[in-house]
Design an enzyme around this catalytic site. Structure first.
Site, PDB file in Angstrom:
ATOM      1  N   ARG A 154      -0.404  -4.585   2.510  1.00  0.00           N
ATOM      2  CA  ARG A 154      -0.948  -3.319   2.017  1.00  0.00           C
ATOM      3  C   ARG A 154      -2.474  -3.441   1.980  1.00  0.00           C
ATOM      4  O   ARG A 154      -3.025  -4.504   1.708  1.00  0.00           O
ATOM      5  CB  ARG A 154      -0.423  -3.013   0.620  1.00  0.00           C
ATOM      6  CG  ARG A 154       0.997  -2.457   0.635  1.00  0.00           C
ATOM      7  CD  ARG A 154       1.080  -1.070   1.281  1.00  0.00           C
ATOM      8  NE  ARG A 154       2.414  -0.495   1.240  1.00  0.00           N
ATOM      9  CZ  ARG A 154       3.289  -0.519   2.252  1.00  0.00           C
ATOM     10  NH1 ARG A 154       2.985  -1.101   3.393  1.00  0.00           N
ATOM     11  NH2 ARG A 154       4.474   0.062   2.117  1.00  0.00           N
TER      12      ARG A 154
ATOM     13  N   HIS B 289      -1.620   1.648  10.614  1.00  0.00           N
ATOM     14  CA  HIS B 289      -0.382   1.417   9.842  1.00  0.00           C
ATOM     15  C   HIS B 289       0.861   1.576  10.730  1.00  0.00           C
ATOM     16  O   HIS B 289       1.761   2.363  10.431  1.00  0.00           O
ATOM     17  CB  HIS B 289      -0.304   2.355   8.627  1.00  0.00           C
ATOM     18  CG  HIS B 289       0.617   1.841   7.554  1.00  0.00           C
ATOM     19  ND1 HIS B 289       0.388   2.007   6.218  1.00  0.00           N
ATOM     20  CD2 HIS B 289       1.791   1.168   7.639  1.00  0.00           C
ATOM     21  CE1 HIS B 289       1.372   1.470   5.511  1.00  0.00           C
ATOM     22  NE2 HIS B 289       2.244   0.943   6.366  1.00  0.00           N
TER      23      HIS B 289
HETATM   24  C1  GLV Z   1       5.680   0.098   5.779  1.00  0.00           C
HETATM   25  O1  GLV Z   1       4.556   0.110   5.422  1.00  0.00           O
HETATM   26  C2  GLV Z   1       6.804  -0.293   4.986  1.00  0.00           C
HETATM   27  O2  GLV Z   1       6.691  -0.351   3.743  1.00  0.00           O
HETATM   28  O3  GLV Z   1       7.869  -0.555   5.560  1.00  0.00           O
END
Ligand code: GLV
Length: 324
Positions: free
Chosen positions: A239, A287
Site C-alpha cells: 500500500r 495500482h
Molecule cells: C489490491 O490492491 C488488493 O488489495 O488486492
C-alpha cells in the site's frame, strides 16, 4: 478480535442467498462465474438493491460511504481485494459483521509476476541499461549471480510466501519479515521490530507487500531507509501509505537508494504534479501489480457462502482490530 466467524445457526430453511456485487467491477464476468458456480445464488448489482433487507452477502471494492446503512440484514462482507483498507475506510462499515479477505490464485500469480519482473529488472540492471540507451551510452555492468543477491520480503502472507518460494527456486538469497515467525523452505524468517533493522541491513532488493494498518502506515521513513545498504532497491506493491514519500525521494536523490518500482501511492491516482512521475529512478504503475480475477476468485466466495449457510467457519476472516 475476530467476531462472528460462524453463523449463529445453520440456514436450515434454505433461504435463497442474495449477494450484492458492486457495479464498478467487471460485473458481467463476475455474474457469469457466480451463476456457474452457485446457481442458487441471486446476484444483485449495486446500486439496484431490490429489497435491501434480502441481501445477506456483499462483494465489494471501495463501497460508497453510506452503503451499509442500507443493508440491515447483511451477514458477511467479501473484499474483492486482498487488502481490506478500502472497507475500513468506509464510515458506515459495521464492526460486527465478518469480512472475508480475498484469496485468489489469479491475484497471487499476478503479484508473483509483478514482483519477479521488477526483481529481475533491478538484479540485472535493466533500469540502468534503459537510462544508458536514452543517452546512447554503451557500457557493460557487472553481472551478479542470484545466489549473491539478497532479497527481503516484508509481509509473508499468502502472496508474500508465493513470491518467496519462487525467488528461492531461482537461487536468490531470500529472507522475510513478518509479525509472527514463518517456516518456509530456504527463507530466513525475521520477526517483529527487534529483528527489523538486521533484516533491512541484509536486504539489497526490498519487496514491500504489507497491508495498510495502524502499525504499517509511515513505516518506510527516513530512518527505515537508512538501514538498507547503499544502492538498495525498493519495490512497493503493498500500500502507498507504508511509505513517507518525501523520505523516499530524499533517499533516491542522495543515491542511498538506487531505484524504486512503485505500484501504489498515498494518493491514487498519483497527482499529475507529483515528483515521482518525472523522477529518473522511479518507475510507476497505476495500482495494477495484480487484479483479482473473477474466474479464479469466485470459488473462494461461493465456498465461504456455502460454509456460512451450513454453520461452518468462514476462511480468511479479517481481523478488524489488526486491520488485515
Ligand atoms: C489490491 O490492491 C488488493 O488489495 O488486492
Amino acid at each position: 478480535m475476530i467476531t462472528h466467524v460462524f453463523r449463529s445457526e445453520p440456514n436450515m430453511n434454505q433461504v435463497k442467498p442474495v449477494l450484492l456485487v458492486k457495479r464498478d467491477l467487471d460485473v458481467a464476468t463476475w455474474v457469469q462465474a457466480l451463476n456457474q458456480q452457485m446457481p442458487a445464488l441471486e446476484v444483485r448489482i449495486w446500486p439496484e438493491l431490490g429489497d435491501p433487507s434480502e441481501i445477506q452477502f456483499a462483494l465489494l471494492w471501495m463501497p460508497p460511504p453510506e452503503l451499509f446503512t442500507q443493508l440491515p440484514n447483511l451477514e458477511v462482507i467479501f473484499s474483492v481485494g486482498a487488502g481490506i483498507d478500502h472497507l475500513v475506510a468506509c464510515p458506515s462499515l459495521p464492526r460486527n459483521i465478518p469480512i472475508v479477505r480475498m484469496v485468489d490464485p489469479g491475484l497471487t500469480s499476478g503479484m508473483v509476476e509483478y514482483v519477479l519482473y521488477n526483481v529481475l529488472r533491478f538484479h540485472r540492471g535493466m533500469d540502468r541499461y534503459d537510462a544508458q540507451q536514452r543517452a546512447a551510452h554503451w557500457s557493460a555492468l557487472p553481472q551478479i549471480s542470484a545466489e549473491a543477491r539478497a532479497i527481503g520480503i516484508m509481509g509473508l502472507g499468502i502472496i508474500g510466501q508465493a513470491v518467496a518460494e519462487l525467488l528461492v527456486t531461482m537461487g536468490f538469497k531470500v529472507h522475510g519479515w513478518s509479525q509472527t515467525p514463518k517456516v518456509l523452505k530456504g527463507v530466513k524468517s525475521c520477526v517483529g521490530e527487534a529483528e527489523r533493522d538486521a533484516f533491512l541491513q541484509n536486504t539489497e532488493i526490498l519487496v514491500a507487500l504489507l497491508p495498510s494498518t495502524v502499525a504499517t502506515v509511515g513505516l518506510i521513513d527516513a530512518r527505515f531507509l537508512t538501514q538498507l545498504p547503499r544502492g538498495a532497491f525498493l519495490i512497493n506493491a503493498g500500500r502507498g501509505d507504508l511509505i513517507r514519500e518525501g523520505d523516499l525521494l530524499d533517499a533516491l536523490d542522495r543515491g542511498h537508494l538506487a531505484a524504486a518500482a512503485l505500484d501504489v501511492f498515498s494518493q491514487e491516482p498519483l497527482p499529475v504534479g507529483h515528483p515521482f512521475w518525472r523522477h529518473p529512478r522511479v518507475s510507476i504503475t497505476p495500482h495494477v501489480a495484480s487484479t483479482t480475477q473473477a474466474d479464479t476468485a469466485v470459488g473462494h466466495v461461493v465456498t465461504n457462502i456455502g460454509r456460512w449457510q451450513a454453520g461452518q467457519p468462514l476462511g480468511h476472516v479479517a481481523d478488524l482490530e489488526q486491520g488485515y
